[in-house]
Design a protein around this motif. Structure first.
Motif, mmCIF file in Angstrom:
data_model
loop_
_atom_site.group_PDB
_atom_site.id
_atom_site.type_symbol
_atom_site.label_atom_id
_atom_site.label_comp_id
_atom_site.label_asym_id
_atom_site.label_seq_id
_atom_site.Cartn_x
_atom_site.Cartn_y
_atom_site.Cartn_z
ATOM 1 N N HIS A 117 -28.484 20.620 -16.481
ATOM 2 C CA HIS A 117 -28.190 20.234 -17.865
ATOM 3 C C HIS A 117 -29.323 20.579 -18.833
ATOM 4 O O HIS A 117 -29.071 20.861 -20.011
ATOM 5 C CB HIS A 117 -27.837 18.749 -17.957
ATOM 6 N N CYS A 176 -28.554 23.530 -20.733
ATOM 7 C CA CYS A 176 -27.610 23.361 -21.854
ATOM 8 C C CYS A 176 -28.378 23.016 -23.129
ATOM 9 O O CYS A 176 -28.104 23.549 -24.211
ATOM 10 C CB CYS A 176 -26.605 22.246 -21.566
ATOM 11 N N CYS A 215 -20.778 20.539 -23.290
ATOM 12 C CA CYS A 215 -21.297 21.237 -22.105
ATOM 13 C C CYS A 215 -20.563 20.774 -20.846
ATOM 14 O O CYS A 215 -19.839 19.782 -20.860
ATOM 15 C CB CYS A 215 -22.811 21.037 -22.001
ATOM 16 N N HIS A 225 -21.396 19.217 -18.385
ATOM 17 C CA HIS A 225 -21.828 17.954 -17.782
ATOM 18 C C HIS A 225 -21.243 16.773 -18.553
ATOM 19 O O HIS A 225 -21.777 15.673 -18.514
ATOM 20 C CB HIS A 225 -23.357 17.887 -17.759
HETATM 21 ZN ZN LIG Z 1 -24.997 20.141 -19.843
#
Ligand SMILES: [Zn+2]
Ligand SMILES: [Zn+2]
Length: 173
Positions: A47, A50, A80, A82
């Motif tokens: 992440h 991102c 994103c 996640h």
């Molecule tokens: Zn992410």
């Protein structure tokens, strides 16, 4: 429940001018990055990448990478894989990503998938997109329409997999 990343949390630069206010829109248009996105971006440990991507996109937009210097990232929100949603210009602010003349009609939400590498949205990304759409309806008086950037503008954006989801009603997986 929405997992919102504030501008402070992602390290956004301040806009260089005031936003143009939007009282309401017909809905939301969905976008993708249009470039290569790392194929393993969606893995749980990635992440941080991102966050870097969103910062890079803001820097590119503000440096004139889309032909003119934008006052901020062009998107209303960014989602994103996640299931996180980044605050962009947010509700009641004119975006800059839909094409000339098309920004007052729809908010602009970017999904972190591209034209190569990671091209298929996972369920967490689709849920984050619906989170963003619901937020913009509640806070920004967005109407019921959910469309793709390619609707009314000559572009491949948001890519075939995401556009198919939009056409099927942009529902939670
Ligand atoms: Zn992410
Ligand atoms: Zn687009």
């Amino acid at each position: 429940m929405m997992n919102l990343i504030s501008r402070a949390e992602w390290g956004a630069k301040k806009p260089t001018a005031d936003y143009t206010r939007l009282s309401s829109t017909k809905g939301v248009k969905i976008h993708y990055t249009g470039g290569k996105v790392a194929a393993d971006l969606a893995e749980p440990g990635n992440h941080d990448r991102c966050v870097e991507m969103v910062r890079d996109i803001q820097a590119m937009h503000m440096a004139g990478g889309r032909g003119e210097r934008y006052i901020d990232i062009g998107y209303s929100m960014v989602c994103c894989p996640h299931r996180r949603t980044f605050m962009g210009r947010g509700a009641h602010a004119l975006p800059a990503a839909n094409g000339a003349g098309l920004n007052s009609g729809h908010y602009a939400v970017l999904a972190l998938v591209g034209s190569s590498g990671l091209t298929e949205p996972n369920d967490d990304l689709l849920n984050a997109l619906v989170d963003a759409i619901e937020y913009l309806r509640e806070r920004g008086d967005a109407g019921r329409e959910v469309k793709g950037h390619r609707d009314g503008y000559a572009t491949s954006c948001p890519g075939d997999p995401l556009y198919a989801w939009v056409r099927k009603g942009a529902e939670r997986p």
